[in-house]
Enzyme design. Structure first.
Site, PDB file in Angstrom:
ATOM      1  N   ASP A 119      -4.837   3.501  -1.625  1.00 57.85           N
ATOM      2  CA  ASP A 119      -5.987   3.615  -0.785  1.00 57.85           C
ATOM      3  C   ASP A 119      -6.453   5.214  -1.207  1.00 57.85           C
ATOM      4  O   ASP A 119      -5.724   6.168  -0.826  1.00 57.85           O
ATOM      5  CB  ASP A 119      -5.260   3.469   0.662  1.00 57.85           C
ATOM      6  CG  ASP A 119      -5.021   2.117   1.039  1.00 57.85           C
ATOM      7  OD1 ASP A 119      -6.132   1.392   0.864  1.00 57.85           O
ATOM      8  OD2 ASP A 119      -3.849   1.826   1.357  1.00 57.85           O
ATOM      9  N   MET A 152     -11.404  -6.340   5.498  1.00 56.17           N
ATOM     10  CA  MET A 152     -10.611  -5.534   6.151  1.00 56.17           C
ATOM     11  C   MET A 152     -10.084  -6.025   7.646  1.00 56.17           C
ATOM     12  O   MET A 152     -11.074  -6.495   8.350  1.00 56.17           O
ATOM     13  CB  MET A 152     -11.373  -4.038   6.371  1.00 56.17           C
ATOM     14  CG  MET A 152     -11.651  -3.296   5.223  1.00 56.17           C
ATOM     15  SD  MET A 152     -10.044  -2.719   4.234  1.00 56.17           S
ATOM     16  CE  MET A 152      -9.071  -1.732   5.622  1.00 56.17           C
ATOM     17  N   MET A 180      -9.009   8.033   0.248  1.00 56.88           N
ATOM     18  CA  MET A 180      -9.836   8.095   1.425  1.00 56.88           C
ATOM     19  C   MET A 180     -10.420   9.623   1.420  1.00 56.88           C
ATOM     20  O   MET A 180      -9.668  10.828   0.726  1.00 56.88           O
ATOM     21  CB  MET A 180      -9.147   8.061   2.491  1.00 56.88           C
ATOM     22  CG  MET A 180      -8.252   6.701   2.709  1.00 56.88           C
ATOM     23  SD  MET A 180      -7.514   6.696   4.398  1.00 56.88           S
ATOM     24  CE  MET A 180      -6.626   5.265   4.340  1.00 56.88           C
ATOM     25  N   HIS A 212      -1.324  -1.292  -4.271  1.00 60.64           N
ATOM     26  CA  HIS A 212      -2.465  -1.049  -3.661  1.00 60.64           C
ATOM     27  C   HIS A 212      -2.398   0.503  -3.324  1.00 60.64           C
ATOM     28  O   HIS A 212      -1.649   1.038  -2.833  1.00 60.64           O
ATOM     29  CB  HIS A 212      -2.550  -1.784  -2.293  1.00 60.64           C
ATOM     30  CG  HIS A 212      -4.053  -1.660  -1.737  1.00 60.64           C
ATOM     31  ND1 HIS A 212      -4.976  -2.433  -2.099  1.00 60.64           N
ATOM     32  CD2 HIS A 212      -4.239  -1.003  -0.457  1.00 60.64           C
ATOM     33  CE1 HIS A 212      -6.041  -2.189  -1.030  1.00 60.64           C
ATOM     34  NE2 HIS A 212      -5.531  -1.389  -0.201  1.00 60.64           N
ATOM     35  N   SER A 250       0.823  -1.114   0.020  1.00 59.99           N
ATOM     36  CA  SER A 250      -0.079  -0.008  -0.129  1.00 59.99           C
ATOM     37  C   SER A 250       0.778   1.277  -0.070  1.00 59.99           C
ATOM     38  O   SER A 250       1.789   1.488   0.835  1.00 59.99           O
ATOM     39  CB  SER A 250      -0.931  -0.034   1.212  1.00 59.99           C
ATOM     40  OG  SER A 250      -1.394   1.293   1.449  1.00 59.99           O
ATOM     41  N   ASP A 285      -6.475  -6.801   3.936  1.00 55.84           N
ATOM     42  CA  ASP A 285      -6.143  -5.437   4.025  1.00 55.84           C
ATOM     43  C   ASP A 285      -5.889  -5.033   5.774  1.00 55.84           C
ATOM     44  O   ASP A 285      -7.107  -4.589   6.251  1.00 55.84           O
ATOM     45  CB  ASP A 285      -6.933  -4.484   3.207  1.00 55.84           C
ATOM     46  CG  ASP A 285      -6.269  -2.960   3.123  1.00 55.84           C
ATOM     47  OD1 ASP A 285      -5.289  -2.895   3.591  1.00 55.84           O
ATOM     48  OD2 ASP A 285      -6.786  -2.106   2.361  1.00 55.84           O
ATOM     49  N   HIS A 328      -8.417   1.011  -3.724  1.00 58.69           N
ATOM     50  CA  HIS A 328      -9.218   0.876  -2.637  1.00 58.69           C
ATOM     51  C   HIS A 328      -9.926   2.175  -2.359  1.00 58.69           C
ATOM     52  O   HIS A 328      -9.442   2.967  -1.833  1.00 58.69           O
ATOM     53  CB  HIS A 328      -8.504   0.258  -1.597  1.00 58.69           C
ATOM     54  CG  HIS A 328      -9.138   0.001  -0.278  1.00 58.69           C
ATOM     55  ND1 HIS A 328      -8.801  -0.397   0.911  1.00 58.69           N
ATOM     56  CD2 HIS A 328     -10.559  -0.059  -0.157  1.00 58.69           C
ATOM     57  CE1 HIS A 328      -9.733  -0.474   1.776  1.00 58.69           C
ATOM     58  NE2 HIS A 328     -10.722  -0.236   1.182  1.00 58.69           N
ATOM     59  N   MET A 343     -12.114   4.127  -0.237  1.00 62.29           N
ATOM     60  CA  MET A 343     -12.693   4.263   0.884  1.00 62.29           C
ATOM     61  C   MET A 343     -13.462   5.920   0.878  1.00 62.29           C
ATOM     62  O   MET A 343     -12.930   6.639   1.603  1.00 62.29           O
ATOM     63  CB  MET A 343     -11.766   4.351   2.351  1.00 62.29           C
ATOM     64  CG  MET A 343     -11.310   2.893   2.457  1.00 62.29           C
ATOM     65  SD  MET A 343      -9.732   2.819   3.232  1.00 62.29           S
ATOM     66  CE  MET A 343      -8.631   2.920   1.727  1.00 62.29           C
TER      67      MET A 343
HETATM   68  C1  DX5 Z   1      -6.495   1.258   5.638  1.00 59.95           C
HETATM   69  C2  DX5 Z   1      -5.788   1.042   4.436  1.00 59.95           C
HETATM   70  C3  DX5 Z   1      -4.679  -0.203   4.295  1.00 59.95           C
HETATM   71  C4  DX5 Z   1      -3.380   0.356   4.879  1.00 59.95           C
HETATM   72  C5  DX5 Z   1      -2.714  -0.877   5.361  1.00 59.95           C
HETATM   73  O1  DX5 Z   1      -7.424   1.809   5.654  1.00 59.95           O
HETATM   74  O2  DX5 Z   1      -6.821   0.377   3.520  1.00 59.95           O
HETATM   75  O3  DX5 Z   1      -4.526  -0.294   3.033  1.00 59.95           O
HETATM   76  O4  DX5 Z   1      -2.511   1.131   4.345  1.00 59.95           O
HETATM   77  O5  DX5 Z   1      -1.767  -0.577   6.217  1.00 59.95           O
HETATM   78  P1  DX5 Z   1      -0.989  -1.413   6.995  1.00 59.95           P
HETATM   79  O6  DX5 Z   1      -0.502  -2.687   6.348  1.00 59.95           O
HETATM   80  O7  DX5 Z   1       0.318  -0.645   7.572  1.00 59.95           O
HETATM   81  O8  DX5 Z   1      -2.010  -2.008   8.136  1.00 59.95           O
HETATM   82 ZN    ZN Z   2      -6.718  -0.384   1.414  1.00 56.98          ZN
END
Ligand code: DX5
Ligand code: ZN
Length: 226
Positions: A39, A141, A41, A37, A12, A177, A70, A72
């Site tokens: 993320d 998750m 948000m 990956h 990620s 994840d 991903h 969110m």
């Molecule tokens: C959390 C993200 C993850 C995150 C994982 O909301 O969706 O992808 O980056 O990070 P680690 O591996 O540090 O838990």
């Molecule tokens: Zn993620």
């Protein structure tokens, strides 16, 4: 993108240097990453803000593997075309992001992406039966979404086992994840997961000018699940 159930490691970029995404992606791919990956948000569905379609479009040319986005965010539907145009291979939306996940998944495939469905730790798998033929990936998750570096939630192992049985022979990836390390990865691989997202556990100790730790970290996760 062909389908197989071999274990894939998806770093990620939430844990990468935000001032240097292109070089970070190239470094982590050179060190053995299988997917990248991304993320996204929105500060609304999750209590953190990252980036949107223009950033995804900018990093796309640095990704030679799979661009796994991903989302969110809520709502999702108004942004699907923009993320597809940005080059997402997989576009994952949360079941909890709105009342019409069926429509959202249809729209993702309609835009030419593989469709992913993400489930928060508190969400059961009872309501996804009628979505199984519309998804290419289910993301379980193992932390509450919003931040990297959180602690793995062990109750999700049972969820993955049940999900694996429910999926049967369908060509659906199970992605995990959050909180993945060489200690937690084998628990999930043996439960049936094949795509392991890892942020802090991959990027720790390394940098673009010193990328070898990325490779050591990836190999440590791979060795733990082998
Ligand atoms: C959390 C993200 C993850 C995150 C994982 O909301 O969706 O992808 O980056 O990070 P680690 O591996 O540090 O838990
Ligand atoms: Zn993620």
């Amino acid at each position: 993108m062909s389908f197989d159930r071999s274990v894939k490691i998806a770093p990620s970029i939430l844990s990468a240097d935000f001032a240097n995404f292109g070089a970070e992606i190239e470094a982590v791919e050179a060190q053995g990453a299988d997917w990248i990956h991304v993320d996204v948000m929105d500060g609304h569905f999750v209590p953190n803000l990252t980036f949107g379609p223009p950033l995804c479009a900018a990093i796309r040319k640095h990704i030679n593997t799979v661009m796994d986005v991903h989302l969110m965010i809520s709502p999702v539907d108004p942004y699907i075309q923009a993320f597809a145009d940005a080059g997402a291979d997989v576009l994952t939306a949360h079941l909890e992001a709105g009342p019409h996940i069926h429509r959202t998944l249809q729209a993702i495939r309609g835009a030419g992406c593989k469709a992913g469905l993400a489930l928060n730790p508190g969400t059961g798998i009872e309501d996804i039966e009628y979505l199984l033929d519309m998804v290419d990936l289910i993301c379980v998750m193992t932390v509450n979404p919003g931040f990297g570096g959180q602690k793995f939630i062990h109750s999700q192992i049972e969820k993955v086992k049940k999900l694996r049985a429910m999926i049967g022979d369908r060509p659906i990836h199970i992605q995990i994840d959050g909180g993945i390390t060489p200690e937690t990865a084998p628990l999930m691989a043996s439960a049936g997961a094949d795509v392991l997202v890892a942020g802090s556990a991959v990027f720790k100790g390394g940098s673009v000018s010193n990328p070898a730790p990325y490779g050591e970290n990836i190999r440590a996760i791979r060795a733990a699940v082998a």
